[in-house]
Design an enzyme around this catalytic site. Structure first.
Site, PDB file in Angstrom:
ATOM      1  N   PRO A   1       0.397  -1.370   0.044  1.00 39.93           N
ATOM      2  CG  PRO A   1       0.099  -0.935   2.646  1.00 39.93           C
ATOM      3  CD  PRO A   1       0.157  -1.932   1.718  1.00 39.93           C
ATOM      4  CG  ASN A   2      -0.143   4.110   1.353  1.00 36.44           C
ATOM      5  OD1 ASN A   2      -1.234   4.739   1.047  1.00 36.44           O
ATOM      6  ND2 ASN A   2      -0.049   3.826   2.564  1.00 36.44           N
ATOM      7  NE  ARG A  23       4.056   6.578   1.724  1.00 36.75           N
ATOM      8  CZ  ARG A  23       4.234   5.164   1.656  1.00 36.75           C
ATOM      9  NH1 ARG A  23       5.001   4.516   0.796  1.00 36.75           N
ATOM     10  NH2 ARG A  23       4.053   4.760   3.565  1.00 36.75           N
ATOM     11  CE1 TYR A  52       8.817   4.897   3.281  1.00 33.03           C
ATOM     12  CE2 TYR A  52       7.148   6.622   3.158  1.00 33.03           C
ATOM     13  CZ  TYR A  52       7.730   5.243   3.372  1.00 33.03           C
ATOM     14  OH  TYR A  52       7.001   5.063   4.613  1.00 33.03           O
ATOM     15  CG  ASN A  80       7.958  -1.864   0.222  1.00 36.23           C
ATOM     16  OD1 ASN A  80       7.142  -2.185   0.955  1.00 36.23           O
ATOM     17  ND2 ASN A  80       8.463  -0.486  -0.116  1.00 36.23           N
ATOM     18  CB  ALA A 112       1.653   0.155   6.572  1.00 32.93           C
ATOM     19  CG  HIS A 121       5.489  -2.569  10.459  1.00 28.78           C
ATOM     20  ND1 HIS A 121       6.205  -2.639  10.108  1.00 28.78           N
ATOM     21  CD2 HIS A 121       5.591  -1.326   9.413  1.00 28.78           C
ATOM     22  CE1 HIS A 121       7.034  -1.869   9.440  1.00 28.78           C
ATOM     23  NE2 HIS A 121       6.676  -1.148   8.586  1.00 28.78           N
ATOM     24  CD  GLU A 179       9.950  -7.857   5.503  1.00 27.01           C
ATOM     25  OE1 GLU A 179      10.273  -9.139   6.157  1.00 27.01           O
ATOM     26  OE2 GLU A 179       9.790  -6.480   6.172  1.00 27.01           O
ATOM     27  CG  HIS A 234      10.975  -2.390   4.870  1.00 22.44           C
ATOM     28  ND1 HIS A 234       9.705  -2.085   4.923  1.00 22.44           N
ATOM     29  CD2 HIS A 234      11.120  -3.654   5.098  1.00 22.44           C
ATOM     30  CE1 HIS A 234       9.133  -3.441   4.954  1.00 22.44           C
ATOM     31  NE2 HIS A 234      10.245  -4.199   5.058  1.00 22.44           N
ATOM     32  CG  LEU A 235      11.592   2.158  -1.683  1.00 20.65           C
ATOM     33  CD1 LEU A 235      10.134   2.769  -0.926  1.00 20.65           C
ATOM     34  CD2 LEU A 235      12.849   2.584  -2.146  1.00 20.65           C
ATOM     35  CB  SER A 236      12.460   4.057   4.706  1.00 13.06           C
ATOM     36  OG  SER A 236      11.328   3.703   5.754  1.00 13.06           O
ATOM     37  NE  ARG A 255      10.451   5.959   8.243  1.00 10.06           N
ATOM     38  CZ  ARG A 255       9.435   6.078   7.579  1.00 10.06           C
ATOM     39  NH1 ARG A 255       8.874   4.564   6.723  1.00 10.06           N
ATOM     40  NH2 ARG A 255       8.010   7.061   8.351  1.00 10.06           N
ATOM     41  NE  ARG A 309       7.638   4.210   9.548  1.00  5.23           N
ATOM     42  CZ  ARG A 309       6.365   4.075   9.434  1.00  5.23           C
ATOM     43  NH1 ARG A 309       5.402   3.477   8.085  1.00  5.23           N
ATOM     44  NH2 ARG A 309       5.313   4.927   9.031  1.00  5.23           N
TER      45      ARG A 309
HETATM   46  C1  DQA Z   1       8.313   0.578   4.045  1.00  4.83           C
HETATM   47  C2  DQA Z   1       8.029   1.211   5.380  1.00  4.83           C
HETATM   48  C3  DQA Z   1       7.004   0.788   5.915  1.00  4.83           C
HETATM   49  O1  DQA Z   1       6.921   0.943   7.421  1.00  4.83           O
HETATM   50  C4  DQA Z   1       5.972   1.567   5.198  1.00  4.83           C
HETATM   51  O2  DQA Z   1       4.619   1.542   6.334  1.00  4.83           O
HETATM   52  C5  DQA Z   1       6.056   1.663   3.729  1.00  4.83           C
HETATM   53  C6  DQA Z   1       7.187   1.923   3.355  1.00  4.83           C
HETATM   54  C7  DQA Z   1       9.192   1.050   3.129  1.00  4.83           C
HETATM   55  O3  DQA Z   1       9.480   1.089   2.148  1.00  4.83           O
HETATM   56  O4  DQA Z   1      10.070   2.119   3.481  1.00  4.83           O
HETATM   57  O5  DQA Z   1       4.892   2.119   3.407  1.00  4.83           O
HETATM   58  O6  DQA Z   1       7.851  -0.808   3.165  1.00  4.83           O
END
Ligand code: DQA
Length: 155
Positions: A18-19, A26, A31, A82, A85, A88, A106, A108-110, A115, A119
């Site tokens: 999502p997102n 965003r 990100y 990825n 959210a 979690h 798995e 994650h960008l961040s 954080r 997370r």
């Molecule tokens: C994310 C990290 C998640 O905590 C966050 O909800 C995202 C992006 C990342 O790629 O850093 O939507 O997965």
């Protein structure tokens, strides 16, 4: 490409949660500025060098992500995900990965561990081969490389 050349190719399902469709606009400080299309193009081009065909899918809906993971059965040798959210929160996505038993990385960008505390826990990590977090769009590219290396070693 000849049939002989195609035989050694791997098929990798890339799942964006999502997102992530809003990447580029965003929270760019967190990100980055790359869009999802940019990332998919880079993965496709890296995949060509690694002899891996990359099939990307993005959804904002947990059930659709579960359905996408199910499509990996018999169709893809690996999953790069990825989960956004849902990392979690989602027992359903974790169970889908465990159910199909397709090796999964798995990403994650961040760096989720730098954080908020919510997370720091991933439902996905225990069913993944490994996790890459904190390298922006390079997390995906490193993840693809690691997944392909893993698959070539086990096959
Ligand atoms: C994310 C990290 C998640 O905590 C966050 O909800 C995202 C992006 C990342 O790629 O850093 O939507 O997965």
């Amino acid at each position: 490409m000849t049939i002989a050349e195609q035989v050694d190719w791997l098929s990798i399902l890339v799942v964006h949660g999502p997102n992530l469709n809003l990447l580029g606009q965003r929270e760019p400080g967190v990100y980055g500025l790359a869009t999802l299309d940019d990332i998919n193009r880079w993965l496709e081009s890296d995949g060509e060098k690694l002899q891996a065909k990359v099939s990307p899918v993005q959804s904002n809906h947990e059930g659709a992500l579960v359905d996408a993971i199910h499509t990996a059965l018999g169709q893809h040798q690996g999953i790069l995900i990825n989960p956004g959210a849902y990392t979690h929160t989602s027992v359903a996505i974790r169970d889908a990965i465990a159910a199909v038993k397709v090796p999964t990385v798995e990403v994650h960008l961040s760096n989720v561990y730098r954080r908020e505390e919510f997370r720091h826990h991933s439902y996905i990590a225990p069913v993944a081969i490994g996790q890459i977090s904190g390298f922006g769009s390079d997390s995906y590219r490193l993840g693809l490389q690691a997944l392909v290396n893993y698959l070539r070693q086990v096959s």
